[in-house]
Design a protein around this motif. Structure first.
Motif, PDB file in Angstrom:
ATOM      1  N   LYS A  53       0.838  -1.200   0.000  1.00  0.00           N
ATOM      2  CA  LYS A  53       0.000   0.000   0.000  1.00  0.00           C
ATOM      3  C   LYS A  53       0.872   1.248   0.000  1.00  0.00           C
ATOM      4  N   ALA A  70      -3.166   9.891  -6.828  1.00  0.00           N
ATOM      5  CA  ALA A  70      -4.494   9.398  -7.229  1.00  0.00           C
ATOM      6  C   ALA A  70      -4.999  10.122  -8.470  1.00  0.00           C
ATOM      7  N   ASP A 190      -5.285   1.519  -8.408  1.00  0.00           N
ATOM      8  CA  ASP A 190      -6.191   2.292  -7.554  1.00  0.00           C
ATOM      9  C   ASP A 190      -7.364   1.412  -7.155  1.00  0.00           C
ATOM     10  N   GLN A 191      -7.474   1.129  -5.858  1.00  0.00           N
ATOM     11  CA  GLN A 191      -8.554   0.289  -5.341  1.00  0.00           C
ATOM     12  C   GLN A 191      -9.621   1.102  -4.612  1.00  0.00           C
ATOM     13  N   GLY A 192      -9.784   2.344  -5.048  1.00  0.00           N
ATOM     14  CA  GLY A 192     -10.827   3.189  -4.493  1.00  0.00           C
ATOM     15  C   GLY A 192     -10.619   3.466  -3.013  1.00  0.00           C
ATOM     16  N   LYS A 193     -11.627   3.200  -2.204  1.00  0.00           N
ATOM     17  CA  LYS A 193     -11.561   3.497  -0.771  1.00  0.00           C
ATOM     18  C   LYS A 193     -10.486   2.698  -0.052  1.00  0.00           C
ATOM     19  N   ARG A 194     -10.068   1.586  -0.640  1.00  0.00           N
ATOM     20  CA  ARG A 194      -9.019   0.774  -0.006  1.00  0.00           C
ATOM     21  C   ARG A 194      -7.638   1.362  -0.231  1.00  0.00           C
ATOM     22  N   GLY A 195      -7.524   2.292  -1.163  1.00  0.00           N
ATOM     23  CA  GLY A 195      -6.264   2.985  -1.362  1.00  0.00           C
ATOM     24  C   GLY A 195      -5.568   2.647  -2.664  1.00  0.00           C
TER      25      GLY A 195
END
Length: 244
Positions: A53, A70, A190-195
């Protein structure tokens, strides 16, 4: 009896009839198929690597002003970063990286259709990047990481102390980096809300397969023709600096 001729390096080459040539080519094809299968397996293993991460906030400067990591994804799920050698005090980009970059624009159009954004990142101030970008006639996105730890964290920029000691962590081992900026490619997802996650990086000869003209040179009889040079790419110039 087959005729034998020598090329300019006095290497012997048989000259044979068509049927014999086809037979020799078929034998080589078997080896090429083995290589293709090994390459496919390596690609699978790359994709199967664990992810790490991205915990740090990075800021970049480009044509759109300040952007985060991002934002560099530009709405897509995957990001390929080419670490372009261009130090803050340099007046032009590395000719070797420029050679790789000459093929970016055409490839990016197709990568975008597969949920991939590709950009270049360098430590030089954006004003220098923009001027060189214009000189070379490129269209791909290029941003400056100047003022952030991005290049240092991803192993392509080195401190004055590391350069003086001739010891830095590059290409997954401690070694003399040879220059304050080095080449490489890093991949993020990019896994959205997971980072955002770092999935892969490669350096040095690891980026060789992304060089279009080397792949063609490997097909011709003379090959890369770099034997005897001070270093493999000593012949290389910026494309607008060749003579003739």
């Amino acid at each position: 009896m087959p005729q034998v001729i020598a090329d300019r390096k006095q290497q012997a080459h048989q000259v044979v009839g068509h049927e014999e040539w086809i037979e020799a080519r078929r034998k080589l094809l078997e080896r090429e198929k083995e290589f293709t299968q090994l390459r496919d397996e390596l690609a699978r293993l790359r994709r199967a690597l664990p992810w790490e991460k991205v915990e740090k906030e990075y800021a970049f400067e480009g044509a759109r002003g300040r952007e985060t990591l991002a934002q560099l994804f530009d709405g897509r799920g995957q990001l390929v970063v080419y670490h372009f050698m261009f130090g803050p005090d340099w007046e032009a980009g590395c000719p070797h990286c420029s050679r790789w970059a000459d093929s970016f624009d055409g490839a990016i159009v197709h990568l975008n259709q597969r949920d991939v954004t590709m950009i270049a990142v360098s430590r030089a101030p954006y004003k220098k990047l923009a001027a060189y970008h214009k000189r070379m006639g490129w269209r791909f996105k290029w941003v400056s990481s100047n003022g952030s730890d991005f290049n240092f964290d991803y192993g392509v920029s080195f401190t004055p102390g590391e350069m003086e000691r001739k010891a830095a962590f590059y290409n997954y081992r401690e070694q003399d980096p040879d220059a304050s900026e080095r080449e490489g490619i890093s991949v993020f997802v990019d896994q959205g809300k997971r980072g955002i996650f770092h999935t892969y990086s490669t350096f040095a000869r690891g980026i060789d397969m992304m060089n279009v003209d080397y792949q063609y040179l490997d097909l011709v009889p003379k090959g890369r023709a770099e034997d005897g040079l001070p270093y493999p790419m000593a012949w290389l110039r910026h494309r607008d600096r060749y003579e003739g």
